[in-house]
Each structure stands twice: as C-alpha cells, then as structure tokens.
Design a protein around this motif. Structure first.
Motif, PDB file in Angstrom:
ATOM      1  N   GLY A 232      94.487  30.528 -12.924  1.00 34.66           N
ATOM      2  CA  GLY A 232      95.599  29.504 -13.250  1.00 34.66           C
ATOM      3  C   GLY A 232      95.297  28.462 -14.344  1.00 34.66           C
ATOM      4  O   GLY A 232      94.088  28.124 -14.716  1.00 34.66           O
ATOM      5  N   PRO A 233      96.446  27.629 -14.671  1.00 35.05           N
ATOM      6  CA  PRO A 233      96.207  26.463 -15.725  1.00 35.05           C
ATOM      7  C   PRO A 233      95.199  25.586 -15.349  1.00 35.05           C
ATOM      8  O   PRO A 233      94.567  25.060 -16.091  1.00 35.05           O
ATOM      9  N   VAL A 234      95.247  25.007 -13.972  1.00 34.69           N
ATOM     10  CA  VAL A 234      94.396  24.079 -13.463  1.00 34.69           C
ATOM     11  C   VAL A 234      92.935  24.366 -13.672  1.00 34.69           C
ATOM     12  O   VAL A 234      91.973  23.849 -13.977  1.00 34.69           O
ATOM     13  N   ALA A 235      92.631  25.447 -13.353  1.00 36.44           N
ATOM     14  CA  ALA A 235      91.169  26.265 -13.309  1.00 36.44           C
ATOM     15  C   ALA A 235      90.923  26.316 -14.895  1.00 36.44           C
ATOM     16  O   ALA A 235      89.578  25.931 -15.278  1.00 36.44           O
ATOM     17  N   THR A 236      91.659  26.907 -15.509  1.00 32.12           N
ATOM     18  CA  THR A 236      91.109  26.849 -17.101  1.00 32.12           C
ATOM     19  C   THR A 236      91.049  25.587 -17.846  1.00 32.12           C
ATOM     20  O   THR A 236      90.059  25.561 -18.483  1.00 32.12           O
ATOM     21  N   GLU A 237      91.979  24.524 -17.312  1.00 27.04           N
ATOM     22  CA  GLU A 237      91.786  23.333 -17.886  1.00 27.04           C
ATOM     23  C   GLU A 237      90.383  22.621 -17.556  1.00 27.04           C
ATOM     24  O   GLU A 237      89.849  21.785 -18.356  1.00 27.04           O
ATOM     25  N   THR A 238      89.951  22.983 -16.213  1.00 22.80           N
ATOM     26  CA  THR A 238      88.574  22.192 -15.694  1.00 22.80           C
ATOM     27  C   THR A 238      87.688  22.974 -16.445  1.00 22.80           C
ATOM     28  O   THR A 238      86.739  22.089 -16.907  1.00 22.80           O
ATOM     29  N   VAL A 239      87.572  24.228 -16.694  1.00 20.33           N
ATOM     30  CA  VAL A 239      86.676  24.777 -17.316  1.00 20.33           C
ATOM     31  C   VAL A 239      86.382  24.324 -18.945  1.00 20.33           C
ATOM     32  O   VAL A 239      85.536  24.347 -19.537  1.00 20.33           O
ATOM     33  N   SER A 240      87.664  24.211 -19.379  1.00 18.95           N
ATOM     34  CA  SER A 240      87.681  23.685 -21.089  1.00 18.95           C
ATOM     35  C   SER A 240      87.287  22.284 -20.994  1.00 18.95           C
ATOM     36  O   SER A 240      86.533  22.010 -22.039  1.00 18.95           O
ATOM     37  N   ILE A 241      87.544  21.497 -20.245  1.00 18.41           N
ATOM     38  CA  ILE A 241      87.111  20.197 -20.130  1.00 18.41           C
ATOM     39  C   ILE A 241      85.648  20.047 -19.970  1.00 18.41           C
ATOM     40  O   ILE A 241      84.941  19.332 -20.643  1.00 18.41           O
ATOM     41  N   GLU A 242      84.989  20.755 -18.951  1.00 15.95           N
ATOM     42  CA  GLU A 242      83.722  20.757 -19.115  1.00 15.95           C
ATOM     43  C   GLU A 242      82.991  21.270 -20.332  1.00 15.95           C
ATOM     44  O   GLU A 242      81.883  20.694 -20.650  1.00 15.95           O
ATOM     45  N   ALA A 243      83.399  22.185 -20.865  1.00 17.22           N
ATOM     46  CA  ALA A 243      82.881  22.705 -22.297  1.00 17.22           C
ATOM     47  C   ALA A 243      82.979  21.705 -23.268  1.00 17.22           C
ATOM     48  O   ALA A 243      82.113  21.445 -23.967  1.00 17.22           O
ATOM     49  N   VAL A 244      83.744  20.685 -23.265  1.00 13.86           N
ATOM     50  CA  VAL A 244      83.883  19.530 -24.290  1.00 13.86           C
ATOM     51  C   VAL A 244      82.616  18.250 -23.913  1.00 13.86           C
ATOM     52  O   VAL A 244      82.218  17.765 -24.639  1.00 13.86           O
ATOM     53  N   ALA A 245      82.684  18.447 -22.552  1.00 18.00           N
ATOM     54  CA  ALA A 245      81.659  17.272 -22.132  1.00 18.00           C
ATOM     55  C   ALA A 245      80.234  17.537 -22.232  1.00 18.00           C
ATOM     56  O   ALA A 245      79.709  18.705 -22.383  1.00 18.00           O
ATOM     57  N   ASP A 246      79.247  16.883 -22.789  1.00 17.52           N
ATOM     58  CA  ASP A 246      78.019  16.680 -23.143  1.00 17.52           C
ATOM     59  C   ASP A 246      77.341  16.557 -21.976  1.00 17.52           C
ATOM     60  O   ASP A 246      77.666  16.044 -20.870  1.00 17.52           O
ATOM     61  N   ALA A 247      75.849  16.825 -21.896  1.00 17.52           N
ATOM     62  CA  ALA A 247      74.893  16.666 -20.565  1.00 17.52           C
ATOM     63  C   ALA A 247      74.998  15.051 -20.307  1.00 17.52           C
ATOM     64  O   ALA A 247      74.737  14.313 -21.067  1.00 17.52           O
ATOM     65  N   GLY A 248      75.255  14.931 -19.165  1.00 18.87           N
ATOM     66  CA  GLY A 248      75.243  13.383 -18.638  1.00 18.87           C
ATOM     67  C   GLY A 248      76.708  12.951 -18.795  1.00 18.87           C
ATOM     68  O   GLY A 248      76.905  11.832 -18.256  1.00 18.87           O
ATOM     69  N   GLU A 249      77.560  13.946 -19.163  1.00 20.80           N
ATOM     70  CA  GLU A 249      79.107  13.121 -19.201  1.00 20.80           C
ATOM     71  C   GLU A 249      79.808  13.691 -18.165  1.00 20.80           C
ATOM     72  O   GLU A 249      79.634  14.902 -17.740  1.00 20.80           O
ATOM     73  N   ILE A 250      81.066  12.968 -18.051  1.00 21.72           N
ATOM     74  CA  ILE A 250      82.075  13.510 -16.859  1.00 21.72           C
ATOM     75  C   ILE A 250      83.334  13.574 -17.852  1.00 21.72           C
ATOM     76  O   ILE A 250      83.945  12.557 -18.106  1.00 21.72           O
ATOM     77  N   GLY A 251      83.907  14.710 -18.020  1.00 18.33           N
ATOM     78  CA  GLY A 251      85.162  14.794 -18.496  1.00 18.33           C
ATOM     79  C   GLY A 251      86.198  15.130 -17.542  1.00 18.33           C
ATOM     80  O   GLY A 251      86.146  15.620 -16.638  1.00 18.33           O
ATOM     81  N   ILE A 252      87.332  14.368 -17.494  1.00 17.88           N
ATOM     82  CA  ILE A 252      88.482  14.405 -16.734  1.00 17.88           C
ATOM     83  C   ILE A 252      89.866  14.503 -17.509  1.00 17.88           C
ATOM     84  O   ILE A 252      89.925  14.233 -18.758  1.00 17.88           O
ATOM     85  N   SER A 253      90.769  15.335 -16.693  1.00 17.26           N
ATOM     86  CA  SER A 253      92.158  15.597 -17.464  1.00 17.26           C
ATOM     87  C   SER A 253      92.860  14.452 -17.692  1.00 17.26           C
ATOM     88  O   SER A 253      92.825  13.387 -16.848  1.00 17.26           O
ATOM     89  N   SER A 254      93.910  14.509 -18.543  1.00 16.51           N
ATOM     90  CA  SER A 254      94.851  13.282 -18.432  1.00 16.51           C
ATOM     91  C   SER A 254      95.685  12.954 -17.334  1.00 16.51           C
ATOM     92  O   SER A 254      96.061  11.946 -16.991  1.00 16.51           O
ATOM     93  N   ARG A 255      95.970  14.283 -16.696  1.00 15.69           N
ATOM     94  CA  ARG A 255      96.674  14.197 -15.642  1.00 15.69           C
ATOM     95  C   ARG A 255      95.863  13.235 -14.145  1.00 15.69           C
ATOM     96  O   ARG A 255      96.495  12.567 -13.483  1.00 15.69           O
ATOM     97  N   LEU A 256      94.443  13.788 -14.216  1.00 16.81           N
ATOM     98  CA  LEU A 256      93.476  13.004 -13.464  1.00 16.81           C
ATOM     99  C   LEU A 256      93.495  11.520 -13.879  1.00 16.81           C
ATOM    100  O   LEU A 256      93.712  10.557 -12.748  1.00 16.81           O
ATOM    101  N   ALA A 257      93.452  11.370 -14.985  1.00 21.39           N
ATOM    102  CA  ALA A 257      93.471   9.858 -15.436  1.00 21.39           C
ATOM    103  C   ALA A 257      94.540   9.058 -15.013  1.00 21.39           C
ATOM    104  O   ALA A 257      94.306   7.896 -14.767  1.00 21.39           O
ATOM    105  N   ALA A 258      95.497   9.688 -15.057  1.00 22.24           N
ATOM    106  CA  ALA A 258      96.816   8.801 -14.722  1.00 22.24           C
ATOM    107  C   ALA A 258      96.984   8.346 -13.350  1.00 22.24           C
ATOM    108  O   ALA A 258      97.647   7.429 -12.959  1.00 22.24           O
ATOM    109  N   LEU A 259      96.082   8.826 -12.553  1.00 20.23           N
ATOM    110  CA  LEU A 259      95.917   8.475 -11.114  1.00 20.23           C
ATOM    111  C   LEU A 259      94.547   7.738 -10.806  1.00 20.23           C
ATOM    112  O   LEU A 259      94.724   7.279  -9.579  1.00 20.23           O
ATOM    113  N   LEU A 260      93.996   7.257 -11.692  1.00 20.06           N
ATOM    114  CA  LEU A 260      92.810   6.336 -11.660  1.00 20.06           C
ATOM    115  C   LEU A 260      93.127   5.100 -12.198  1.00 20.06           C
ATOM    116  O   LEU A 260      94.194   4.841 -13.061  1.00 20.06           O
TER     117      LEU A 260
END
Length: 560
Positions: A232-260
């Motif tokens: 599903g879309p959330v699983a794909t988004e999670t994998v895609s965000i991890e691919a963007v992050a470098d070692a030592g980084e935590i990438g989050i989705s815009s939807r998650l960011a809106a809740l923080l």
C-alpha cells in the motif's frame, strides 16, 4: 558426519533422510517438513506422501492431492510457546481474533530501519570459519537485542527482518510521536553498540531510517504457511523516504511532520523532511502477546524455518546458498484498481504458487519484504536446509512459478554464493537470519530484470544439472562488486547435463558405509528403515549415498 538409524519414523526432523521400504530406497531430504510424513509412513502410504508434498512426476501415481492445507497442526501441539517469538505480534493477534480474514487495514506509523555494515562484518569474519560464525552470532545478537529493546520500550512491534533492515509498526494512541521518538533513540543506541571491534579489524554499523504514518494495509496469503504481507501507499512512502535518508539521518513524511511540534522538523530532503529533534512523549512499552496455546502459531512460520527452530540446533554457520528474489510488481496500483478483496485473491494466488512450487522442489521459502510499490519474496536454497543441487531446484521452481498465469506481474533475480546464518534477537522476538553478498547480489540482479523475466548469474547456470534456454544480458556493475556481474535471461527447460560420478575412491567412511549396507541386508528381510545422515555442508553425505547406491544393484532407487 554421523548416521542415525530408525526402524520407524517417529520424529519431525529437518535433515537428510533415506527411506527403505521393502527393497526400495528413497533419497528424500527434508520430506518431513510437510509434517505429513510421520503419519503417512506409519500407514505405509509412501506414494501418497510424495504426492502430498508435491514430488516430481515420476513419484506420483496420478495427480497430486489438493494443497489447500499442507500442515497437520496437531503435530505441533505443545510447541506454540517455542515458536511464538518467531511470529510478529500482529500476526498472532490476527490469528487469534479473526483467522479467516485476509485483509486488515491499521491506523499506525511504519518505520523502516536500514542498517549498513553487515556485509563488511560478514566478509571479515567469514575467514575465521566456525569461530568467526560464533563471533558473528554473538555480535549481531547483542546489536539486535539492544535495538529491539529500545524500540519495544516505545510500543513497537517488529513486522519483518528484511535483509539488513527492520520494519517496525507503532499503533494505538500517540503512535506518530512514539514512532518518531523511538527512531531518535535507535540512532543513539546504534552509536553506542554499533562500533564493533572484532579480530582482524573494526566495523561500524550505521542506520538510515524512514518513517511515515496513516492507514497501513496488511494481507495474509498462502497454502503451505500463512504469510504476512505489507503493501500500500504508506508502506511505499516509508521505503522511499528511507532511500532518501543517509546514514545517521531520520526521514519523515509530510503527514507525520504535521503531527509533530515545529522544533522537531528539520530541512526538506527530496520528498522527505529530516527529523531535527525528538518529540517530548512518554515511553509506553509494547503490549505482550499473551498465551498462544490453542492457536495455530506453527502455520505462521515457513516450513524450513519452523523445522529449524523446533530442532533447537541454532549453531551459527557459514553456508553456500542459492538465493532468489521474486518481485511481485505494481502492487499499489493493483490494490487501488482492484480493491482489497480482489487484490487479496490475486496476491493469495501468487503466494500459493510460490510456496507450493518451492515445496515440490524442496526449496526453503525464507520470507517476504516490502518494496516501492511491490512485494518481494525470497527463497534460500541451502539455508536453513539443503537437499543438494540447489541451483537446479531453484531454477525449476522459478520456471514453474513464472509459467503460471496471474494478475500480479513478476520478475526474478537468482545468485549463488556464501552467507552467514544464525538465530538472533531477544527472547520475545527472534528470527532465523541469512546475511551475505549472495543475497545482496540476487537483489541487484532482480532489479535488472523486466516483468516476466528470470535473471540468473552465470554461476547458477553452470551448477544446474538441468539446462535452460538462455539469453545473456550486458554485464553490469553492482554495489560492492569489483568485477562486472554476468547474468542471463532464463527461458524454458532445454535438457539435462550428464551426471558425473566421482572416479576417486571413497576414503574414511568405511564404518558409515558398513552400517548402511547392514541396513540393506535387513531390508531384504522385509523390515523398513529410516536413515538420517547429519553433517556439515560439503562433508560428503551425497557421496556416501552414491557409494551405497553403487553397491545396491538389486534395490530400486527413487530420487526426489
């Protein structure tokens, strides 16, 4: 190597077995993994056993029986607590609450944690043989325990151990904040436990993490075991965000960011945002699974892994395996177009096909994992068990799977090489894992395949007794490889290579061979036997069996 001789088959074992019935020798490795063999052998219905576990055509007397359910669950009564740590909490709860349901959407947060450095550690310790394997086991076990202890303190549930990665689910109140805080703490944990000093050098483990939140879509499928699938879309988004992050980084989705809180959010990075600070949230320990007596926990674990766990022989090993990645493509698009019910049917059709073909050819089904808009299944012939001729069995399995029609398109990559295997994790969540370049290369070969193609490296084709029509592709560079990878498209079966029997005499196995020949004498008297040969890979089990067959001209021999 040693031989264990049984007049009756009364154990569930995962080793090489040889059955003697009234003058017929059956060489069938791991046939007991279907969990029908004991009862069928007591009934004397050998042909029904082979049909039931899907043996080759020359085993059968008519069509193979239906494979709606291949596990006789009463065999595992009393074993549920032993198997429980190897099953995701979500799947146990699903099995307890609504076992017939095949689709389950959950509001939650998903974290994909990719750990780099395992391959370097594996290669470093592979040079040290058994001692290196034990060091690898102890080292990785301590790392995984520390990471999972921290994640579970924030309410996580481990869904998948995908290669060198962890897929974690957070649900319940406050899951977005708890998931984000947990990932921040995991990065701190890996800084403390990830610098590994081992004999011969130092390896530093690092993590890149992707986190998203929303409706996560889960399915179960399969006829040989019940496999949990995440798509599903959330699983794909999670994998895609991890691919963007470098070692030592935590990438989050815009939807998650809106809740923080705003101070937690760092700069954007492609389609993700980087986490700059942890949210202020209280720890909330993950709920316990609870008792599982009466639940069909055994049906939730692949057959080979289940047999491995129940044998309680968890010594770490360096092994040679043939790994095959099967990529079920376009799953997000098909889920949206077909809807959950029709997609569940199509997915079940594919998983059943893979499981049943693997069982017929005695190839271990290892796991499934998430991808970018896809689901990947991994077969690992040689781990935890091998029946010999792994390359041939895998290619035949894949050719059979690919030749079956289905709604979900597939592509496949296959490779043979060295890996490290062992059991890891804390007492509440464990897994049998396979690490190494052989699997990484299989994944990269798969990524070069187009829909409908099987791509195999040259070593796989060279070692297969069965030949196939092949079309070479252009050699390509792969991460971590100094030389170009050479692979070919695998087409239909073309023939079979002549089998060469070693001309050198058998040396040092007189006692074992004498014991086997004594069994043959007793078989001629009308008695039935089961013989188990146990020993490390490559020690000469198949050579010993060959020597026995050479001296048994009056015995009909069936090969699985």
């Amino acid at each position: 190597m040693h031989a264990v001789l049984h007049r009756v088959c009364n154990q569930q074992r995962a080793s090489d077995h040889f059955f003697f019935f009234c003058g017929t020798a059956v060489c069938a490795s791991d046939l007991t993994s279907t969990n029908r063999v004991s009862s069928r052998l007591r009934e004397g219905a050998l042909c029904r056993v082979i049909a039931g576990c899907g043996g080759h055509d020359d085993w059968r007397n008519g069509e193979a029986e239906s494979m709606t359910l291949l596990v006789e669950l009463p065999v595992f009564e009393g074993q549920a607590e032993v198997l429980k740590p190897y099953v995701p909490r979500l799947l146990i709860e699903w099995t307890r609450d609504d076992p017939e349901r095949r689709y389950l959407p959950i509001e939650g947060s998903l974290a994909f944690v990719d750990i780099s450095g395992f391959t370097a550690l594996t290669e470093l310790l592979a040079r040290k043989g058994k001692i290196g394997a034990e060091l690898m086991r102890d080292t990785l076990d301590s790392v995984f325990r520390a990471l999972l202890d921290e994640a579970y303190d924030w309410g996580a549930g481990l869904l998948k151990w995908g290669g060198d990665a962890l897929l974690l689910l957070f649900d319940g109140p406050g899951h977005p904040q708890r998931a984000t805080r947990a990932m921040w703490e995991l990065q701190r944990t890996i800084e403390n436990v990830g610098r590994l000093r081992v004999s011969g050098g130092t390896v530093t483990l690092r993590m890149s993490i992707g986190v998203s939140t929303g409706t996560i879509e889960f399915f179960t499928a399969g006829s040989v075991h019940r496999e949990l699938l995440v798509t599903g879309p959330v699983a794909t988004e999670t994998v895609s965000i991890e691919a963007v992050a470098d070692a030592g980084e935590i990438g989050i989705s815009s939807r998650l960011a809106a809740l923080l809180d705003r101070e937690c959010i760092g700069p954007p990075k492609e389609d993700a945002l980087l986490l700059a600070a942890p949210p202020d949230v209280d720890r909330s320990r993950a709920r316990e699974v609870g008792p599982v007596s009466g639940l069909t926990v055994a049906s939730c674990i692949p057959i080979a892994a289940r047999a491995h766990v129940l044998l309680e022989r968890s010594e770490p090993e360096h092994r040679t395996i043939t790994a095959a990645f099967i990529d079920m493509m376009d799953t997000d698009e098909l889920l949206g177009r077909l809807g959950p019910d029709a997609f569940a049917e199509a997915l079940d059709e594919r998983i059943r096909s893979i499981q049943e073909a693997a069982l017929r050819h005695e190839v271990p089904f290892y796991e499934t994992d998430i991808g970018k808009g896809s689901i990947k299944a991994l077969l690992t012939a040689g781990a935890p068990s091998s029946t010999g001729h792994d390359e041939e069995r895998v290619l035949r399995t894949l050719r059979e799977v690919m030749d079956r029609p289905g709604v979900i398109p597939m592509r496949v990559g296959v490779n043979t090489g060295k890996v490290f295997t062992g059991d890891f994790g804390p007492r509440y969540r464990r897994s049998y894992r396979v690490f190494g370049d052989a699997i990484n290369t299989a994944a990269r070969v798969m990524s070069r395949a187009e829909a409908g193609q099987i791509l195999a490296t040259q070593v796989v084709l060279d070692r297969s007794r069965t030949t196939f029509e092949t079309t070479p592709i252009d050699p390509f560079k792969a991460k971590g490889k100094s030389e170009f990878v050479r692979a070919s498209i695998v087409g239909p079966i073309a023939g079979r290579k002549g089998e060469r029997r070693a001309e050198t005499p058998l040396v040092g196995r007189d006692a074992e061979l004498d014991a086997l020949l004594a069994v043959l004498d007793d078989v001629h008297g009308g008695n039935g036997w089961v013989i188990e040969l146990a020993g490390a890979a490559g020690i000469g089990k198949s050579r010993l069996v060959g020597a026995l067959i050479d001296r048994a001209a009056d015995v009909r021999v069936l090969h699985s």
